[in-house]
Design a protein around this motif. Sequence first.
Motif, PDB file in Angstrom:
ATOM      1  N   LYS A  51      -2.443  38.409  22.605  1.00 29.17           N
ATOM      2  CA  LYS A  51      -3.370  39.535  22.443  1.00 29.17           C
ATOM      3  C   LYS A  51      -4.361  39.623  23.593  1.00 29.17           C
ATOM      4  O   LYS A  51      -4.810  38.618  24.140  1.00 29.17           O
ATOM      5  CB  LYS A  51      -4.141  39.371  21.134  1.00 29.17           C
ATOM      6  CG  LYS A  51      -3.272  39.373  19.900  1.00 29.17           C
ATOM      7  CD  LYS A  51      -4.113  39.121  18.651  1.00 29.17           C
ATOM      8  CE  LYS A  51      -3.241  39.022  17.417  1.00 29.17           C
ATOM      9  NZ  LYS A  51      -4.041  38.668  16.228  1.00 29.17           N
ATOM     10  N   GLU A  54      -7.560  37.309  24.035  1.00 26.11           N
ATOM     11  CA  GLU A  54      -7.364  36.180  23.123  1.00 26.11           C
ATOM     12  C   GLU A  54      -7.901  34.885  23.718  1.00 26.11           C
ATOM     13  O   GLU A  54      -7.774  34.645  24.913  1.00 26.11           O
ATOM     14  CB  GLU A  54      -5.875  36.043  22.802  1.00 26.11           C
ATOM     15  CG  GLU A  54      -5.550  35.032  21.712  1.00 26.11           C
ATOM     16  CD  GLU A  54      -4.089  35.103  21.275  1.00 26.11           C
ATOM     17  OE1 GLU A  54      -3.268  35.741  21.978  1.00 26.11           O
ATOM     18  OE2 GLU A  54      -3.772  34.533  20.212  1.00 26.11           O
ATOM     19  N   LYS A  56      -7.769  30.701  22.735  1.00 29.03           N
ATOM     20  CA  LYS A  56      -7.234  29.669  21.844  1.00 29.03           C
ATOM     21  C   LYS A  56      -7.697  28.311  22.329  1.00 29.03           C
ATOM     22  O   LYS A  56      -7.825  28.089  23.538  1.00 29.03           O
ATOM     23  CB  LYS A  56      -5.702  29.708  21.817  1.00 29.03           C
ATOM     24  CG  LYS A  56      -5.115  30.839  21.005  1.00 29.03           C
ATOM     25  CD  LYS A  56      -3.603  30.657  20.854  1.00 29.03           C
ATOM     26  CE  LYS A  56      -3.006  31.721  19.962  1.00 29.03           C
ATOM     27  NZ  LYS A  56      -1.528  31.541  19.819  1.00 29.03           N
TER      28      LYS A  56
END
Lengths: 111, 115
Positions: A51, A54, A56
Amino acid sequence: GQQVMQIPQYQHVQEGEDFTTYCNSSTTLSNIQWYKQRPGGHPVFLIQLVKSGEVKKQKRLTFQFGEAKKNSSLHITATQTTDVGTYFCAGPNNAGNMLTFGGGTRLMVKP
Amino acid sequence: ETGVTQSPTHLIKTRGQQVTLRCSSQSGHNTVSWYQQALGQGPQFIFQYYREEENGRGNFPPRFSGLQFPNYSSELNVNALELDDSALYLCASSTPRTSGSGELFFGEGSRLTVL
């Protein structure tokens, strides 16, 4: 054709210091993957980002995918000697049947 | 361990010779991709095989060819070896047909030296 660039090529850090590698693609990517290759080893998958924007995290590793889906970064907090290796980013082509790898950033950690 | 095995691990050839490298994919993976990694560089895509057919090819000459067998294992053949073919040859297996959208599982590689 699609190009993926990474900077820096090399980074020497003292154990405990932070490290960041940057990845830029010439084209918009559907996803970006990161791999780690230890000296004398083979690439091992770390993560995939899909995405826009994004972020993480994996323990001390933080991965980001840019808003335009053309750039990404990997940040390691408080490096350890076990982090030594070359970190590659890779993006798929439009057909999705191949990955284009960046040239990698080689991380060396002094104990 | 990825479950992807390659052989041989190391080999030395001379210019003009031919070489065959082999790869057994991870159980359940029907897609095999081959990459060439020169020293100090990132892996470069050679080609991909899916259901025994070539499913994409990178910028490599026709003397690089491959096969995939019904059990999904694969071979990479290089004819008329040149010095610049010296590299680590990596096989990667994956589950989706479009390996660009899924994780690649790499084998340990075959290191080829051409003298």
